[in-house]
Design a protein around this motif. Structure first.
Motif: not given
Length: 531
Positions: A483-486, A492-496, A501-504, A524-525
């Motif tokens: 959910e946080e990744a979505q 945000s402009a963070l890369s995938i 890494e940010q979500v664990g 990406a899609q």
């Protein structure tokens, strides 16, 4: 290959037969040639070939005499007679003495190959029969061994003292053993390590196999049984063999102490029971007490109770009524003490003083376990623990240090308290876990840490969360992370890789796989479709 020797008093005949066909292609190997009977006899005696082609008439020792003299020297060697037309009666006599066939001189290549095909078929049939007989013999021995091991394993799990009620003849009849009047002694080899139990099985089997191999020649009979993290081995032998049996059992210990490198942090302990010629169970009991004593005296050593086994010790001085009350008050929630304090107070009486019997600690563990498991029944509590008493005791026997014992009994006490607690208490614990997961979902979270958070056993934590929220802890964490990744993909402009890494998730490929399984599109899609 069928190993073959060619015998003829004429060199050129031997050579001709060797060169007549390609022997190897038919499954035969020429391993020697001999040019008279005496030389052939010596060669057959030393090489023990499968097959010999021999001329009938030779100077000194004829072909028939060669066959006769070879019977005691190489009984499995078979013969083919080479003879001229005028020597057919000799060939006939040789056939009656067990020769597989005969060839007439001059040897015809087609007749030779036909004979070789027939002989190979005959050899294959004999070898197959021998193999089947050997397999049957091995299977019968294995079945007898399994029957014996299962019999003693059932006694160990039920009550080993029952063995003293049966005469040896009845035991032998029950499990096809060969125990005899003499001495009985038990050797218990135990492996201690921090790794899971399944890693032990091969090593325990190796110890058992070595025990059978090294001691079988010294004993009337023996039996080895795998029990939890131990191999319990009993030897039955003459009094004169005592020293050799004990030396060999100790040698096995030293060998495996040095040769279990595939198990990390591995420690092997040998507990030696007393020698008995009447009450066999006494040796089993003292060997087990020796293993229990490793809690007090340490692991990776031999603990020998064979000469001076300790007297039995009453638990009244170590597990007193006030200790039972402390356990009851904790489980029913009528005390401010935590589980660890309750358990430590009980065991400090035997942890930090000289003991009359080093196995007292495990006797106290058993007494505490029995009491904890009787509490729900005696106090009308509707409690179903995660494991029966027998399993709890098996787990305790595999512990090898004081701290392990304290941790295990503390967790068990916490589990019983949680099971006895009112529903709202459990719900509060589940809500506490949920709040912790919502805050720390991106970190590594273990059930052990969650258990410590709410003072519950880690197994019960998992069951409690699933029961309260109808989702496993693992699935809930995965859901929160995705959910946080979505959200980050859209805002945000963070890369995938950075989002993973940010979500664990340290592995972006694994993150992408989980994301696609949940959202049916790749990260990406998803960003392209919805941003």
């Amino acid at each position: 290959m069928i190993r073959t020797i060619i015998v003829d008093d004429e060199y050129w005949v031997c050579q001709l037969i060797c060169d007549l066909i390609d022997w190897n292609s038919y499954g035969f190997e020429i391993v020697g040639q001999a040019y008279n009977g005496e030389e052939a006899l010596a060669s057959i005696s030393s090489q023990k070939p499968d097959l010999v082609f021999t001329d009938v008439r030779m100077p000194g020792l004829s072909g028939l005499e060669l066959i006769e003299k070879c019977q005691p020297l190489s009984p499995d060697t078979k013969f083919v007679i080479i003879s001229g037309h005028s020597e057919f009666e000799y060939a006939k006599s040789a056939m009656q003495n067990g020769a597989l066939g005969y060839l007439l001189k001059p040897v015809d290549p087609e007749e030779l190959t036909d004979l070789l095909s027939s002989i190979k078929s005959s050899f294959s049939s004999v070898q197959r029969k021998a193999l089947e007989d050997e397999q049957l013999k091995r299977q019968l021995l294995d079945n007898r061994l399994k029957l014996k091991e299962q019999y003693f394993l059932s006694l160990l799990k039920e009550d080993i003292c029952l063995i003293d009620q049966f005469p040896l003849a009845l035991i032998n009849d029950k499990c096809s053993s060969a125990f005899a009047r003499g001495q009985f002694q038990v050797f218990q080899y135990t492996i201690d390590s921090s790794v899971a139990l399944e890693y032990f099985d091969a090593s325990l089997s190796a110890i058992s196999g070595r025990f059978y191999k090294d001691l079988s020649a010294l004993c009337y009979d023996l039996v080895s049984v795998k029990l939890h993290t131990s191999v319990v081995c009993m030897a039955n032998f003459q009094e004169a063999a005592f020293s050799e049996v004990n030396r060999t059992a100790r040698d096995i210990f030293y060998f495996f102490k040095q040769n279990l490198p595939h198990i990390p942090d591995c420690r092997v302990t040998l507990g030696i029971g007393c020698v008995s010629d009447q009450y066999i169970s006494r040796s089993f009991v003292t060997a087990r007490e020796a293993i229990h004593a490793r809690i007090q005296v340490g692991t990776n050593r031999i603990i020998d109770l064979s000469e001076a086994p300790y007297d039995s010790v009453s638990m009244d001085a170590y597990f007193q009524p006030k200790d039972r009350q402390a356990i009851l008050h904790y489980i029913t929630g009528t005390t401010d003490k935590n589980a660890q304090a309750v358990i430590r107070h009980i065991f400090e009486k035997c942890f930090y003083r000289e003991l009359p019997n080093p196995s007292v600690i495990m006797k106290l563990v058993h007494a505490v376990l029995k009491y904890i498991y009787t509490l729900p029944v005696s106090n009308n509590l509707d409690v179903s623990p995660s494991a029966p008493l027998e399993t709890a005791w098996s787990t305790a026997e595999a512990l090898s240090s004081r701290e392990q014992i304290l941790d295990y009994l503390t967790c068990l006490l916490e589990e019983f308290k949680a099971l006895c607690a009112p529903p709202d208490t459990s719900a509060t614990a589940a809500q506490t876990i949920l709040a912790y997961l919502d805050k720390h979902y991106q970190k590594e979270i273990s059930l052990n840490n969650l258990g410590k958070l709410v003072f519950l056993n880690e197994k019960y934590v998992s069951e409690l969360f699933k029961k309260e929220f109808d989702v496993t802890i693992t699935d809930y964490i995965a859901g929160k992370r995705l959910e946080e990744a979505q959200r980050l993909l859209l805002n945000s402009a963070l890369s995938i890789t950075e989002i993973a890494e940010q979500v664990g998730y340290r592995d972006p490929k694994y993150f992408a796989k989980l994301f696609k399984r949940r959202c049916h599109v790749s990260p990406a899609q998803y960003r392209k479709m919805y941003k």
